[in-house]
Motif scaffolding. Sequence first.
Motif, mmCIF file in Angstrom:
data_model
loop_
_atom_site.group_PDB
_atom_site.id
_atom_site.type_symbol
_atom_site.label_atom_id
_atom_site.label_comp_id
_atom_site.label_asym_id
_atom_site.label_seq_id
_atom_site.Cartn_x
_atom_site.Cartn_y
_atom_site.Cartn_z
ATOM 1 N N TYR A 158 130.016 47.026 65.860
ATOM 2 C CA TYR A 158 130.806 45.854 66.237
ATOM 3 C C TYR A 158 130.171 45.012 67.338
ATOM 4 C CZ TYR A 158 134.191 48.559 63.612
ATOM 5 O OH TYR A 158 134.810 49.282 62.628
ATOM 6 N N GLY A 159 129.045 45.455 67.855
ATOM 7 C CA GLY A 159 128.374 44.679 68.883
ATOM 8 C C GLY A 159 129.049 44.723 70.238
ATOM 9 N N THR A 160 129.879 45.748 70.472
ATOM 10 C CA THR A 160 130.516 45.880 71.782
ATOM 11 C C THR A 160 129.434 46.033 72.848
ATOM 12 O OG1 THR A 160 132.357 47.018 70.705
ATOM 13 C CG2 THR A 160 132.244 47.125 73.109
ATOM 14 N N PRO A 161 129.430 45.211 73.880
ATOM 15 C CA PRO A 161 128.338 45.241 74.862
ATOM 16 C C PRO A 161 128.297 46.562 75.632
ATOM 17 C CG PRO A 161 129.614 43.211 75.053
ATOM 18 C CD PRO A 161 130.387 44.121 74.155
ATOM 19 N N TRP A 162 127.082 47.026 75.918
ATOM 20 C CA TRP A 162 126.937 48.235 76.715
ATOM 21 C C TRP A 162 127.487 48.051 78.127
ATOM 22 C CZ3 TRP A 162 126.636 52.750 74.856
ATOM 23 C CH2 TRP A 162 125.918 53.020 73.688
ATOM 24 N N SER A 163 127.528 46.809 78.602
ATOM 25 C CA SER A 163 128.090 46.567 79.933
ATOM 26 C C SER A 163 129.551 46.991 80.006
ATOM 27 C CB SER A 163 127.952 45.088 80.302
ATOM 28 O OG SER A 163 128.624 44.267 79.356
ATOM 29 N N LEU A 164 130.264 46.880 78.883
ATOM 30 C CA LEU A 164 131.649 47.352 78.826
ATOM 31 C C LEU A 164 131.712 48.849 78.534
ATOM 32 C CD1 LEU A 164 133.361 44.471 76.803
ATOM 33 C CD2 LEU A 164 133.258 44.772 79.281
ATOM 34 N N LEU A 165 130.898 49.284 77.573
ATOM 35 C CA LEU A 165 130.948 50.681 77.154
ATOM 36 C C LEU A 165 130.512 51.637 78.259
ATOM 37 C CD1 LEU A 165 129.446 50.255 73.566
ATOM 38 C CD2 LEU A 165 131.855 50.595 74.167
ATOM 39 N N SER A 166 129.701 51.157 79.187
ATOM 40 C CA SER A 166 129.221 52.009 80.284
ATOM 41 C C SER A 166 130.145 51.979 81.506
ATOM 42 C CB SER A 166 127.807 51.594 80.697
ATOM 43 O OG SER A 166 127.796 50.247 81.143
ATOM 44 N N ASP A 167 131.224 51.207 81.429
ATOM 45 C CA ASP A 167 132.181 51.129 82.526
ATOM 46 C C ASP A 167 133.149 52.303 82.403
ATOM 47 O OD1 ASP A 167 134.429 50.567 84.152
ATOM 48 O OD2 ASP A 167 134.049 48.408 84.038
ATOM 49 N N ARG A 168 132.964 53.330 83.219
ATOM 50 C CA ARG A 168 133.731 54.566 83.064
ATOM 51 C C ARG A 168 135.224 54.350 83.273
ATOM 52 N NH1 ARG A 168 132.100 56.995 79.810
ATOM 53 N NH2 ARG A 168 133.477 58.694 80.441
ATOM 54 N N ASP A 169 135.603 53.559 84.274
ATOM 55 C CA ASP A 169 137.028 53.322 84.523
ATOM 56 C C ASP A 169 137.662 52.588 83.350
ATOM 57 O OD1 ASP A 169 136.822 54.527 86.988
ATOM 58 O OD2 ASP A 169 136.512 52.645 88.074
ATOM 59 N N LEU A 170 136.958 51.607 82.815
ATOM 60 C CA LEU A 170 137.483 50.857 81.669
ATOM 61 C C LEU A 170 137.631 51.749 80.451
ATOM 62 C CD1 LEU A 170 138.283 48.209 80.282
ATOM 63 C CD2 LEU A 170 135.852 47.790 79.856
ATOM 64 N N MET A 171 136.617 52.575 80.183
ATOM 65 C CA MET A 171 136.666 53.430 78.999
ATOM 66 C C MET A 171 137.754 54.493 79.110
ATOM 67 S SD MET A 171 134.608 52.348 76.678
ATOM 68 C CE MET A 171 135.127 50.697 77.236
ATOM 69 N N GLU A 172 138.029 54.935 80.323
ATOM 70 C CA GLU A 172 139.096 55.926 80.503
ATOM 71 C C GLU A 172 140.433 55.373 80.034
ATOM 72 O OE1 GLU A 172 141.122 58.634 84.049
ATOM 73 O OE2 GLU A 172 139.309 57.473 84.445
ATOM 74 N N LEU A 173 140.642 54.071 80.236
ATOM 75 C CA LEU A 173 141.870 53.430 79.784
ATOM 76 C C LEU A 173 141.796 52.989 78.329
ATOM 77 C CD1 LEU A 173 142.679 51.159 82.864
ATOM 78 C CD2 LEU A 173 143.873 53.243 82.182
ATOM 79 N N ALA A 174 140.626 52.508 77.907
ATOM 80 C CA ALA A 174 140.520 51.858 76.597
ATOM 81 C C ALA A 174 140.331 52.831 75.442
ATOM 82 C CB ALA A 174 139.360 50.860 76.618
ATOM 83 N N LEU A 175 139.646 53.949 75.676
ATOM 84 C CA LEU A 175 139.312 54.820 74.546
ATOM 85 C C LEU A 175 140.517 55.488 73.883
ATOM 86 C CD1 LEU A 175 135.894 56.507 75.435
ATOM 87 C CD2 LEU A 175 136.368 54.719 73.746
ATOM 88 N N PRO A 176 141.520 55.976 74.612
ATOM 89 C CA PRO A 176 142.656 56.591 73.907
ATOM 90 C C PRO A 176 143.371 55.655 72.932
ATOM 91 C CG PRO A 176 142.616 57.307 76.187
ATOM 92 C CD PRO A 176 141.592 56.223 76.066
ATOM 93 N N PRO A 177 143.753 54.425 73.334
ATOM 94 C CA PRO A 177 144.360 53.550 72.329
ATOM 95 C C PRO A 177 143.375 53.112 71.251
ATOM 96 C CG PRO A 177 144.086 52.367 74.397
ATOM 97 C CD PRO A 177 143.805 53.814 74.674
ATOM 98 N N MET A 178 142.095 52.980 71.606
ATOM 99 C CA MET A 178 141.107 52.606 70.599
ATOM 100 C C MET A 178 140.965 53.694 69.546
ATOM 101 S SD MET A 178 137.152 51.405 71.144
ATOM 102 C CE MET A 178 137.672 50.132 72.283
ATOM 103 N N ARG A 179 140.908 54.958 69.969
ATOM 104 C CA ARG A 179 140.844 56.057 69.002
ATOM 105 C C ARG A 179 142.082 56.062 68.107
ATOM 106 N NH1 ARG A 179 136.905 59.994 69.761
ATOM 107 N NH2 ARG A 179 135.918 60.115 71.834
ATOM 108 N N ALA A 180 143.252 55.816 68.695
ATOM 109 C CA ALA A 180 144.486 55.796 67.910
ATOM 110 C C ALA A 180 144.445 54.689 66.854
ATOM 111 C CB ALA A 180 145.691 55.607 68.828
ATOM 112 N N ASP A 181 144.010 53.498 67.250
ATOM 113 C CA ASP A 181 143.939 52.385 66.309
ATOM 114 C C ASP A 181 142.902 52.644 65.217
ATOM 115 O OD1 ASP A 181 145.802 51.226 67.959
ATOM 116 O OD2 ASP A 181 144.433 49.750 68.829
ATOM 117 N N MET A 182 141.775 53.226 65.615
ATOM 118 C CA MET A 182 140.746 53.541 64.619
ATOM 119 C C MET A 182 141.231 54.618 63.655
ATOM 120 S SD MET A 182 137.376 53.373 67.078
ATOM 121 C CE MET A 182 136.186 53.604 65.761
ATOM 122 N N GLU A 183 141.992 55.573 64.153
ATOM 123 C CA GLU A 183 142.563 56.576 63.259
ATOM 124 C C GLU A 183 143.532 55.927 62.271
ATOM 125 O OE1 GLU A 183 145.119 60.779 63.349
ATOM 126 O OE2 GLU A 183 144.317 59.944 65.212
#
Length: 263
Positions: A158-183
């Motif tokens: 999807y071209g998600t920038p590494w600048s976002l993906l490497s942000d640990r605080d952001l990913m801690e919040l974003a990954l759980p709902p993202m996994r749910a939506d992807m599921e």
Amino acid sequence: MVAASSSIAARPEPSLWLPAYRALSSPRVRLVCCPYAGASATLFRAWPSGLPADVEVRAVQLPARQSRLRERPLTRIAPIVDAIVAALGALPPAPLALYGHSFGSLVAFELARRLSALGAPPIALVVAARRPPHLPHVHTNLYALPEPELLAALHQQYGTPWSLLSDRDLMELALPPMRADMEAIETHVHVDGEPLDLPVTVLRALRDAALPAGEAAKWSELVRGGAPVREIDAGHFFMDTHRAWVLARVADAIADGEARRRR
């Protein structure tokens, strides 16, 4: 008035599920926007400024994000649609248009099908950056990947920038709902039915590997009268990078839907 689905025991509060970024007492059209995976309703907070003043703008706010952070996420499309239909039923009646981006396109499509079956079809549907749901799944287990592999897949697919993906605080919040939506996407089983009998517009970015041109054209197989594809030179998240273009296409779709209703 849209009736609430029988699978929702209590009518959801519209301000919880469909927060308004422009609430109107008597809108010409109510636009409901469905965000991409892992995102929240606030993606659409600036949209009213680019749309006619008599268009109400609401966006879907799913559990496990922002004001609903402590709630359990939903991992299937059907209960998401159930809740949105019920929340719409608690609002004053108004002609409805739908916009969905990526994951949100699947939600918006299934919502349009449900509302059509209830006798209250939207006047227009705009789907963006998403393969039509009757095509076989390309991915079936991205949501379950270990975090490093998932982040790599998000960047590659999807071209998600590494600048976002490497942000640990952001990913801690974003990954759980993202996994749910992807599921919800990857476990969704398309059920054949009557083609949608309403105007459907498909938006596609030329640099979006997730939606090849040939697959975008296949949305027409799900719509009576076909579904035109509009393209822009951009990447997967073009609703963020090219908002004015998207809003113009949404306004066109609403106008086309209103003209069709008058015929």
